[in-house]
Design a protein around this motif. Structure first.
Motif, PDB file in Angstrom:
ATOM      1  N   PHE A  11       0.685  -1.107   0.043  1.00  0.00           N
ATOM      2  CA  PHE A  11      -0.043  -0.125  -0.002  1.00  0.00           C
ATOM      3  C   PHE A  11       0.845   1.415   0.122  1.00  0.00           C
ATOM      4  O   PHE A  11       0.536   2.251  -0.587  1.00  0.00           O
ATOM      5  CB  PHE A  11      -1.054   0.007   1.204  1.00  0.00           C
ATOM      6  N   PHE A  12       1.947   1.126   0.397  1.00  0.00           N
ATOM      7  CA  PHE A  12       2.967   2.277   0.608  1.00  0.00           C
ATOM      8  C   PHE A  12       3.435   2.550  -0.724  1.00  0.00           C
ATOM      9  O   PHE A  12       3.470   3.783  -1.112  1.00  0.00           O
ATOM     10  CB  PHE A  12       4.108   2.139   1.744  1.00  0.00           C
ATOM     11  N   PHE A  13       3.735   1.569  -1.476  1.00  0.00           N
ATOM     12  CA  PHE A  13       4.372   1.926  -2.848  1.00  0.00           C
ATOM     13  C   PHE A  13       3.150   2.267  -3.724  1.00  0.00           C
ATOM     14  O   PHE A  13       3.505   3.058  -4.518  1.00  0.00           O
ATOM     15  CB  PHE A  13       5.049   0.475  -3.361  1.00  0.00           C
ATOM     16  N   LEU A  14       1.986   1.737  -3.518  1.00  0.00           N
ATOM     17  CA  LEU A  14       0.929   2.297  -4.375  1.00  0.00           C
ATOM     18  C   LEU A  14       0.627   3.538  -4.056  1.00  0.00           C
ATOM     19  O   LEU A  14       0.358   4.405  -5.053  1.00  0.00           O
ATOM     20  CB  LEU A  14      -0.147   1.527  -4.100  1.00  0.00           C
ATOM     21  N   LEU A  15       0.757   4.029  -2.764  1.00  0.00           N
ATOM     22  CA  LEU A  15       0.541   5.548  -2.442  1.00  0.00           C
ATOM     23  C   LEU A  15       1.496   6.373  -3.160  1.00  0.00           C
ATOM     24  O   LEU A  15       1.046   7.408  -3.619  1.00  0.00           O
ATOM     25  CB  LEU A  15       0.499   5.515  -0.981  1.00  0.00           C
ATOM     26  N   VAL A  16       2.686   5.891  -3.089  1.00  0.00           N
ATOM     27  CA  VAL A  16       3.709   6.713  -3.408  1.00  0.00           C
ATOM     28  C   VAL A  16       3.801   6.903  -5.005  1.00  0.00           C
ATOM     29  O   VAL A  16       4.007   8.045  -5.645  1.00  0.00           O
ATOM     30  CB  VAL A  16       4.925   6.022  -3.165  1.00  0.00           C
ATOM     31  N   PHE A  17       3.506   5.879  -5.847  1.00  0.00           N
ATOM     32  CA  PHE A  17       3.086   5.794  -7.090  1.00  0.00           C
ATOM     33  C   PHE A  17       1.801   6.911  -7.386  1.00  0.00           C
ATOM     34  O   PHE A  17       2.027   7.381  -8.446  1.00  0.00           O
ATOM     35  CB  PHE A  17       2.857   4.398  -7.758  1.00  0.00           C
ATOM     36  N   LEU A  18       0.788   6.669  -6.920  1.00  0.00           N
ATOM     37  CA  LEU A  18      -0.096   7.514  -7.211  1.00  0.00           C
ATOM     38  C   LEU A  18       0.109   8.804  -6.870  1.00  0.00           C
ATOM     39  O   LEU A  18      -0.406   9.937  -7.776  1.00  0.00           O
ATOM     40  CB  LEU A  18      -1.675   6.993  -6.582  1.00  0.00           C
ATOM     41  N   LEU A  19       0.860   9.124  -5.918  1.00  0.00           N
ATOM     42  CA  LEU A  19       0.845  10.649  -5.554  1.00  0.00           C
ATOM     43  C   LEU A  19       1.854  11.393  -6.510  1.00  0.00           C
ATOM     44  O   LEU A  19       1.807  12.357  -7.119  1.00  0.00           O
ATOM     45  CB  LEU A  19       1.760  10.953  -4.110  1.00  0.00           C
ATOM     46  N   GLY A  20       2.867  10.453  -7.037  1.00  0.00           N
ATOM     47  CA  GLY A  20       3.956  10.823  -7.915  1.00  0.00           C
ATOM     48  C   GLY A  20       3.418  11.011  -9.243  1.00  0.00           C
ATOM     49  O   GLY A  20       3.496  12.239  -9.686  1.00  0.00           O
TER      50      GLY A  20
END
Length: 82
Positions: A11-20
């Motif tokens: 979920f952290f990587f998904l969040l970072v990807f979406l924010l980026g």
């Protein structure tokens, strides 16, 4: 415990990807790198809704009774009384 940790990392990587991705889109819009938005086409449901509204309005206006007589509200000559 390991599964829980992996899910949190995912979920952290998904969040970072979406924010980026959102940040990149924001920058592209700020600097005009995106094409202008296309105009929307009028869908048939909107046309039906507009026609239905128009029909409803005409039905309401035809069923109303007149409040004022024909001679009321007309302009009259102005006469100054001294």
């Amino acid at each position: 415990m390991l599964k829980f940790l992996l899910i949190i990392i995912l979920f952290f990587f998904l969040l970072v990807f979406l924010l980026g991705f959102s940040f990149l889109r924001f920058l592209a819009r700020m600097f005009g790198m995106t094409p202008p938005p296309r105009p929307r086409k009028d869908t048939s449901s909107r046309k039906e809704y507009k026609n239905n509204q128009r029909d409803t309005q005409t039905a309401h206006t035809s069923s109303r009774k007149k409040i004022f007589d024909k001679d009321q509200g007309e302009y009259t000559d102005y006469e100054e009384i001294k």
